[in-house]
Design a protein around this motif. Sequence first.
Motif, PDB file in Angstrom:
ATOM      1  N   ASP A 142     -78.744-107.109   7.712  1.00 33.27           N
ATOM      2  CA  ASP A 142     -79.812-108.631   7.231  1.00 33.27           C
ATOM      3  C   ASP A 142     -80.098-109.218   8.476  1.00 33.27           C
ATOM      4  OD1 ASP A 142     -79.638-107.473   4.628  1.00 33.27           O
ATOM      5  OD2 ASP A 142     -77.294-108.899   4.718  1.00 33.27           O
ATOM      6  N   ARG A 143     -79.375-108.974   9.924  1.00 39.59           N
ATOM      7  CA  ARG A 143     -79.434-110.046  10.577  1.00 39.59           C
ATOM      8  C   ARG A 143     -79.281-109.542  12.216  1.00 39.59           C
ATOM      9  NH1 ARG A 143     -76.881-113.866  13.429  1.00 39.59           N
ATOM     10  NH2 ARG A 143     -75.346-114.443  11.569  1.00 39.59           N
ATOM     11  N   ILE A 144     -80.370-109.239  12.535  1.00 41.35           N
ATOM     12  CA  ILE A 144     -79.253-108.261  14.815  1.00 41.35           C
ATOM     13  C   ILE A 144     -79.848-109.279  15.409  1.00 41.35           C
ATOM     14  CG2 ILE A 144     -79.445-106.379  15.450  1.00 41.35           C
ATOM     15  CD1 ILE A 144     -80.704-104.603  13.566  1.00 41.35           C
ATOM     16  N   VAL A 145     -78.482-109.316  15.878  1.00 42.34           N
ATOM     17  CA  VAL A 145     -79.036-110.433  18.137  1.00 42.34           C
ATOM     18  C   VAL A 145     -78.784-108.829  18.653  1.00 42.34           C
ATOM     19  CG1 VAL A 145     -78.662-112.003  18.669  1.00 42.34           C
ATOM     20  CG2 VAL A 145     -77.830-112.157  16.743  1.00 42.34           C
ATOM     21  N   TYR A 146     -80.390-108.749  19.372  1.00 39.17           N
ATOM     22  CA  TYR A 146     -80.162-108.093  20.262  1.00 39.17           C
ATOM     23  C   TYR A 146     -79.997-108.235  21.330  1.00 39.17           C
ATOM     24  CZ  TYR A 146     -81.957-104.015  22.231  1.00 39.17           C
ATOM     25  OH  TYR A 146     -82.170-103.388  23.916  1.00 39.17           O
ATOM     26  N   THR A 147     -79.469-107.975  22.233  1.00 37.74           N
ATOM     27  CA  THR A 147     -79.303-108.818  24.152  1.00 37.74           C
ATOM     28  C   THR A 147     -79.816-107.125  24.769  1.00 37.74           C
ATOM     29  OG1 THR A 147     -77.904-109.956  22.937  1.00 37.74           O
ATOM     30  CG2 THR A 147     -77.696-109.108  25.722  1.00 37.74           C
ATOM     31  N   GLU A 148     -80.475-107.656  25.873  1.00 38.24           N
ATOM     32  CA  GLU A 148     -80.833-107.301  26.534  1.00 38.24           C
ATOM     33  C   GLU A 148     -81.650-107.260  27.979  1.00 38.24           C
ATOM     34  OE1 GLU A 148     -84.029-102.880  28.038  1.00 38.24           O
ATOM     35  OE2 GLU A 148     -83.676-103.646  25.786  1.00 38.24           O
ATOM     36  N   HIS A 149     -80.496-107.176  29.142  1.00 38.89           N
ATOM     37  CA  HIS A 149     -81.260-108.260  29.953  1.00 38.89           C
ATOM     38  C   HIS A 149     -82.586-107.637  30.893  1.00 38.89           C
ATOM     39  CE1 HIS A 149     -77.989-111.709  30.727  1.00 38.89           C
ATOM     40  NE2 HIS A 149     -77.492-110.958  29.787  1.00 38.89           N
ATOM     41  N   TRP A 150     -82.419-106.420  30.549  1.00 33.06           N
ATOM     42  CA  TRP A 150     -83.552-105.398  31.460  1.00 33.06           C
ATOM     43  C   TRP A 150     -84.836-106.512  30.665  1.00 33.06           C
ATOM     44  CZ3 TRP A 150     -82.994-102.029  35.698  1.00 33.06           C
ATOM     45  CH2 TRP A 150     -84.301-101.863  36.579  1.00 33.06           C
ATOM     46  N   LEU A 151     -85.108-106.658  29.906  1.00 34.03           N
ATOM     47  CA  LEU A 151     -86.030-107.355  29.043  1.00 34.03           C
ATOM     48  C   LEU A 151     -86.541-109.025  30.672  1.00 34.03           C
ATOM     49  CD1 LEU A 151     -84.886-107.420  25.385  1.00 34.03           C
ATOM     50  CD2 LEU A 151     -86.918-106.350  26.846  1.00 34.03           C
ATOM     51  N   ARG A 156     -87.058-108.541  33.507  1.00 32.02           N
ATOM     52  CA  ARG A 156     -88.032-108.265  34.010  1.00 32.02           C
ATOM     53  C   ARG A 156     -89.108-108.209  33.686  1.00 32.02           C
ATOM     54  NH1 ARG A 156     -87.190-103.590  38.351  1.00 32.02           N
ATOM     55  NH2 ARG A 156     -89.349-102.687  38.809  1.00 32.02           N
ATOM     56  N   ASP A 157     -89.961-107.723  32.527  1.00 33.61           N
ATOM     57  CA  ASP A 157     -91.114-107.999  31.918  1.00 33.61           C
ATOM     58  C   ASP A 157     -91.096-110.070  31.597  1.00 33.61           C
ATOM     59  OD1 ASP A 157     -91.673-105.920  32.936  1.00 33.61           O
ATOM     60  OD2 ASP A 157     -90.669-104.863  31.065  1.00 33.61           O
ATOM     61  N   GLY A 158     -90.533-110.881  31.641  1.00 37.31           N
ATOM     62  CA  GLY A 158     -90.532-112.223  31.154  1.00 37.31           C
ATOM     63  C   GLY A 158     -90.113-112.181  30.139  1.00 37.31           C
ATOM     64  N   TYR A 159     -89.127-111.094  29.385  1.00 33.32           N
ATOM     65  CA  TYR A 159     -88.758-111.520  27.861  1.00 33.32           C
ATOM     66  C   TYR A 159     -87.402-112.278  28.008  1.00 33.32           C
ATOM     67  CZ  TYR A 159     -92.406-109.243  26.216  1.00 33.32           C
ATOM     68  OH  TYR A 159     -94.495-108.314  25.445  1.00 33.32           O
ATOM     69  N   ALA A 160     -87.289-112.642  26.499  1.00 39.85           N
ATOM     70  CA  ALA A 160     -85.611-113.020  26.493  1.00 39.85           C
ATOM     71  C   ALA A 160     -84.762-111.973  26.116  1.00 39.85           C
ATOM     72  CB  ALA A 160     -85.417-114.356  25.644  1.00 39.85           C
ATOM     73  N   PRO A 161     -83.450-112.364  27.282  1.00 47.10           N
ATOM     74  CA  PRO A 161     -82.744-111.301  27.300  1.00 47.10           C
ATOM     75  C   PRO A 161     -82.264-111.066  25.406  1.00 47.10           C
ATOM     76  CG  PRO A 161     -81.499-112.957  28.326  1.00 47.10           C
ATOM     77  CD  PRO A 161     -83.108-113.068  28.320  1.00 47.10           C
ATOM     78  N   ARG A 162     -82.421-111.641  25.257  1.00 40.91           N
ATOM     79  CA  ARG A 162     -81.291-112.490  23.608  1.00 40.91           C
ATOM     80  C   ARG A 162     -82.671-112.046  22.634  1.00 40.91           C
ATOM     81  NH1 ARG A 162     -76.704-115.125  23.550  1.00 40.91           N
ATOM     82  NH2 ARG A 162     -75.597-113.424  23.501  1.00 40.91           N
ATOM     83  N   GLN A 163     -82.683-111.555  21.454  1.00 40.14           N
ATOM     84  CA  GLN A 163     -83.736-111.550  20.790  1.00 40.14           C
ATOM     85  C   GLN A 163     -83.308-111.671  19.698  1.00 40.14           C
ATOM     86  OE1 GLN A 163     -87.220-111.439  21.322  1.00 40.14           O
ATOM     87  NE2 GLN A 163     -86.691-111.541  24.230  1.00 40.14           N
ATOM     88  N   PHE A 164     -84.304-112.039  18.446  1.00 40.71           N
ATOM     89  CA  PHE A 164     -83.540-111.970  17.137  1.00 40.71           C
ATOM     90  C   PHE A 164     -83.769-111.138  15.914  1.00 40.71           C
ATOM     91  CE2 PHE A 164     -82.308-115.693  19.873  1.00 40.71           C
ATOM     92  CZ  PHE A 164     -80.547-115.861  19.093  1.00 40.71           C
ATOM     93  N   TRP A 165     -83.732-110.505  15.443  1.00 38.35           N
ATOM     94  CA  TRP A 165     -84.474-109.843  14.160  1.00 38.35           C
ATOM     95  C   TRP A 165     -83.451-110.277  13.310  1.00 38.35           C
ATOM     96  CZ3 TRP A 165     -82.293-106.535  10.422  1.00 38.35           C
ATOM     97  CH2 TRP A 165     -83.848-105.539   9.676  1.00 38.35           C
ATOM     98  N   THR A 166     -84.914-110.538  12.208  1.00 36.96           N
ATOM     99  CA  THR A 166     -84.060-110.619  10.955  1.00 36.96           C
ATOM    100  C   THR A 166     -85.131-109.465   9.530  1.00 36.96           C
ATOM    101  OG1 THR A 166     -85.790-112.447  10.525  1.00 36.96           O
ATOM    102  CG2 THR A 166     -83.473-113.236  10.945  1.00 36.96           C
ATOM    103  N   ALA A 167     -84.002-109.014   8.772  1.00 41.42           N
ATOM    104  CA  ALA A 167     -84.746-108.835   7.492  1.00 41.42           C
ATOM    105  C   ALA A 167     -85.711-109.372   6.674  1.00 41.42           C
ATOM    106  CB  ALA A 167     -83.357-107.651   6.365  1.00 41.42           C
ATOM    107  N   LYS A 168     -87.036-108.841   6.498  1.00 43.68           N
ATOM    108  CA  LYS A 168     -87.855-109.015   5.716  1.00 43.68           C
ATOM    109  C   LYS A 168     -87.538-109.394   4.002  1.00 43.68           C
ATOM    110  CE  LYS A 168     -91.998-106.586   7.890  1.00 43.68           C
ATOM    111  NZ  LYS A 168     -92.622-105.189   8.195  1.00 43.68           N
TER     112      LYS A 168
END
Length: 170
Positions: A147-156, A158-170
């Motif tokens: 239903d929802r995902i909290v994704y963390t990747e600190h390598w992001l 490096r390209d100027g993106y937040a290390p914590r990203q949020f996904w929700t189902a449509k």
Amino acid sequence: MAVTNPWLAGPAPTRRLDRERLEERILNLLSSQNMCVLATSGPDGPLATPVRYYHLDLALMFTAMPTSPKMRNIAADPRVSIGVFAPLVGQASSRGAQVFGRARVLADDHPEFPHYWSAFRWQSDHVERSRSLDEPPTGPLVVVAADRIVYTEHWLRRDGYAPRQFWTAK
């Protein structure tokens, strides 16, 4: 003093990935790991259980004995959280996902069972246990569609993106 990853210093960026790129990164994580920690809640409180999983798109699935504590908890409250993570070597390698959803227990006669079961790789277990590949195991199969995902990747970072990203189902 030399700094290995200078892009980790300072405040984290806040920029968000677009949905397609985020889903690609989540799927990469799910495809490159096979263990998760399943969190359920029951009469004795929270239960965190290491579980081997398979996935079909953003749905995670596993089998379990129907009498296990996690299955009793799921029967009482199907809301679960699943933690999937890559091995941590240092801050730059930090990568994981918290998947939130409702666990559905599918018996082998459930109409959706064949759809999910086709992605479940049971054969290696049978070989390891000297069981015949002519006799696939039967359910139940537990499926958790995210239903929802909290994704963390600190390598992001490096390209100027937040290390914590949020996904929700449509």
